[in-house]
Design a protein around this motif. Structure first.
Motif, mmCIF file in Angstrom:
data_model
loop_
_atom_site.group_PDB
_atom_site.id
_atom_site.type_symbol
_atom_site.label_atom_id
_atom_site.label_comp_id
_atom_site.label_asym_id
_atom_site.label_seq_id
_atom_site.Cartn_x
_atom_site.Cartn_y
_atom_site.Cartn_z
ATOM 1 N N LEU A 17 0.846 -1.195 0.000
ATOM 2 C CA LEU A 17 0.000 0.000 0.000
ATOM 3 C C LEU A 17 0.880 1.243 0.000
ATOM 4 O O LEU A 17 1.698 1.429 0.896
ATOM 5 N N HIS A 18 0.674 2.095 -0.990
ATOM 6 C CA HIS A 18 1.613 3.191 -1.243
ATOM 7 C C HIS A 18 1.325 4.447 -0.429
ATOM 8 O O HIS A 18 0.234 4.664 0.100
ATOM 9 N N SER A 19 2.333 5.299 -0.374
ATOM 10 C CA SER A 19 2.235 6.629 0.221
ATOM 11 C C SER A 19 1.390 7.540 -0.657
ATOM 12 O O SER A 19 1.257 7.312 -1.866
ATOM 13 N N SER A 20 0.856 8.605 -0.077
ATOM 14 C CA SER A 20 0.095 9.580 -0.873
ATOM 15 C C SER A 20 1.002 10.515 -1.661
ATOM 16 O O SER A 20 0.530 11.369 -2.406
ATOM 17 N N VAL A 21 2.311 10.368 -1.508
ATOM 18 C CA VAL A 21 3.266 11.096 -2.342
ATOM 19 C C VAL A 21 3.546 10.309 -3.626
ATOM 20 O O VAL A 21 4.077 10.856 -4.584
ATOM 21 N N CYS A 22 3.176 9.033 -3.626
ATOM 22 C CA CYS A 22 3.576 8.112 -4.686
ATOM 23 C C CYS A 22 2.368 7.372 -5.245
ATOM 24 O O CYS A 22 1.231 7.789 -5.086
ATOM 25 N N ASP A 23 2.627 6.283 -5.916
ATOM 26 C CA ASP A 23 1.602 5.342 -6.333
ATOM 27 C C ASP A 23 2.225 3.961 -6.279
ATOM 28 O O ASP A 23 3.303 3.795 -5.676
ATOM 29 N N ARG A 24 1.601 2.958 -6.875
ATOM 30 C CA ARG A 24 2.090 1.603 -6.674
ATOM 31 C C ARG A 24 3.484 1.363 -7.256
ATOM 32 O O ARG A 24 4.146 0.368 -6.908
ATOM 33 N N ARG A 25 3.954 2.271 -8.092
ATOM 34 C CA ARG A 25 5.301 2.140 -8.643
ATOM 35 C C ARG A 25 6.385 2.307 -7.581
ATOM 36 O O ARG A 25 7.537 1.929 -7.813
ATOM 37 N N MET A 26 6.036 2.849 -6.411
ATOM 38 C CA MET A 26 7.046 3.022 -5.373
ATOM 39 C C MET A 26 7.607 1.685 -4.888
ATOM 40 O O MET A 26 8.651 1.641 -4.244
ATOM 41 N N TRP A 27 6.903 0.588 -5.202
ATOM 42 C CA TRP A 27 7.317 -0.736 -4.752
ATOM 43 C C TRP A 27 8.092 -1.501 -5.815
ATOM 44 O O TRP A 27 8.325 -2.703 -5.658
ATOM 45 N N ASP A 28 8.520 -0.828 -6.882
ATOM 46 C CA ASP A 28 9.216 -1.531 -7.964
ATOM 47 C C ASP A 28 10.396 -2.357 -7.462
ATOM 48 O O ASP A 28 10.603 -3.493 -7.892
ATOM 49 N N ALA A 29 11.192 -1.784 -6.560
ATOM 50 C CA ALA A 29 12.397 -2.487 -6.103
ATOM 51 C C ALA A 29 12.079 -3.666 -5.191
ATOM 52 O O ALA A 29 12.897 -4.587 -5.051
ATOM 53 N N ILE A 74 -8.573 -13.525 -1.623
ATOM 54 C CA ILE A 74 -7.567 -13.577 -0.565
ATOM 55 C C ILE A 74 -8.256 -13.405 0.791
ATOM 56 O O ILE A 74 -8.828 -12.362 1.074
ATOM 57 N N GLU A 75 -8.201 -14.433 1.610
ATOM 58 C CA GLU A 75 -8.852 -14.379 2.916
ATOM 59 C C GLU A 75 -7.981 -13.691 3.960
ATOM 60 O O GLU A 75 -8.497 -13.091 4.905
ATOM 61 N N SER A 76 -6.656 -13.787 3.795
ATOM 62 C CA SER A 76 -5.743 -13.179 4.759
ATOM 63 C C SER A 76 -4.478 -12.762 4.026
ATOM 64 O O SER A 76 -3.987 -13.490 3.152
ATOM 65 N N ALA A 77 -3.960 -11.583 4.382
ATOM 66 C CA ALA A 77 -2.760 -11.064 3.735
ATOM 67 C C ALA A 77 -1.905 -10.309 4.737
ATOM 68 O O ALA A 77 -2.418 -9.736 5.702
ATOM 69 N N ALA A 78 -0.608 -10.308 4.493
ATOM 70 C CA ALA A 78 0.287 -9.387 5.190
ATOM 71 C C ALA A 78 0.204 -8.053 4.469
ATOM 72 O O ALA A 78 0.242 -8.001 3.241
ATOM 73 N N LEU A 79 0.075 -6.978 5.209
ATOM 74 C CA LEU A 79 -0.031 -5.648 4.627
ATOM 75 C C LEU A 79 1.259 -4.885 4.872
ATOM 76 O O LEU A 79 1.721 -4.779 6.009
ATOM 77 N N VAL A 80 1.843 -4.361 3.802
ATOM 78 C CA VAL A 80 3.028 -3.509 3.877
ATOM 79 C C VAL A 80 2.581 -2.122 3.441
ATOM 80 O O VAL A 80 2.182 -1.926 2.294
ATOM 81 N N GLY A 81 2.609 -1.163 4.358
ATOM 82 C CA GLY A 81 2.076 0.159 4.061
ATOM 83 C C GLY A 81 3.068 1.260 4.341
ATOM 84 O O GLY A 81 3.734 1.261 5.382
ATOM 85 N N ALA A 82 3.171 2.214 3.408
ATOM 86 C CA ALA A 82 4.042 3.375 3.579
ATOM 87 C C ALA A 82 3.188 4.612 3.794
ATOM 88 O O ALA A 82 2.278 4.891 3.011
ATOM 89 N N SER A 83 3.444 5.351 4.875
ATOM 90 C CA SER A 83 2.787 6.637 5.146
ATOM 91 C C SER A 83 1.266 6.500 5.129
ATOM 92 O O SER A 83 0.692 5.812 5.972
#
Length: 254
Positions: A17-29, A74-83
């Motif tokens: 889940l991306h920051s409001s400064v970015c979009d999903r491309r912030m996770w490219d790496a 998806i019934e359950s997921a790990a969430l990785v969130g920035a900002s």
């Protein structure tokens, strides 16, 4: 509407889940390393960011995330969130504790947090620049505020590109998402709260306080980082995420 998203890999689900400064491309790496580590990886654009259009009525980012998980089965997921994405991750985990297996938060916001004078001053300056039509200056304000001193030009240009696009998409916006009132004590997922020593005080204080508020949380401060550490030192943050997820969400059997 199902928000724009990418899916790859097999194994336990991880949603970025991306920051409001970015979009999903912030996770490219982080994208391919997480797939290679044995996860089914999903990343999405909130409404008004990336490829997700503005809403034409009331909506909830957390509701959109839950709808996406249901859409993907998806019934359950790990969430990785920035900002902002971290704030949404906390909201989802409070609304649906059993749907969240782990939380990894990078400079996360928090539901109900009252902005400091520093953060309010940033928002006021950004509004002034946008109202004056100086989008370029508003973009540079975000780049200088949200990236730490070690961020290279590639990271800065990436934030410029994503923030400029967000300003363009949101130019006609007349409102924003609903902000849910949630009870964070309902969160049961193991949580890693990461902060950057060069970030604004709001986000450092939120990360430091989460181990007190949540039953299974720990705080990690990165002495070199600003607000967007996964863009500043991608490989180091990827390693932190993979190690945390291996201990909590668990990679698939190989």
């Amino acid at each position: 509407m199902i928000i724009s998203h990418d899916v790859a890999g097999n194994g336990p689900a991880v949603l970025l889940l991306h920051s409001s400064v970015c979009d999903r491309r912030m996770w490219d790496a982080q994208w391919q390393p997480l797939v290679d580590a044995g996860y089914r990886v999903v990343r999405c654009d909130f409404r008004g960011f990336g490829d997700s259009p503005l809403a034409d009525g009331p909506y909830s980012d957390a509701g959109d995330v839950l709808a996406l998980l249901e859409h993907l089965g998806i019934e359950s997921a790990a969430l990785v969130g920035a900002s902002h994405g971290g704030r949404i991750a906390l909201t989802v985990a409070a609304l649906r504790p059993h749907a969240v297996s782990a939380l990894a938060l990078l400079g996360a916001g928090m539901p109900g947090h009252e902005a400091s004078a520093t953060l309010r001053a940033f928002g006021a300056r950004e509004d002034e620049l946008i109202e004056a039509g100086d989008v370029a200056a508003a973009v540079e304000l975000n780049v200088s505020t949200w990236l730490g001193p070690e961020a290279d030009e590639e990271a800065r240009e990436s934030v410029r590109r994503m923030q400029r696009h967000a300003f363009e998409v949101q130019a006609e916006a007349t409102g924003g998402p609903d902000r849910e009132e949630v009870d964070l004590t309902r969160i049961t997922a193991p949580t890693l709260a990461v902060s950057g020593a060069h970030d604004l005080p709001d986000f450092r204080e939120i990360a430091a306080a989460l181990p007190v508020r949540l039953p299974d949380a720990r705080h990690l401060e990165l002495p070199w980082a600003g607000h967007l550490p996964n863009l500043e030192r991608p490989h180091e943050v990827t390693r932190v995420l993979v190690e945390f997820l291996a201990d909590t969400a668990g990679p698939r059997e190989r």
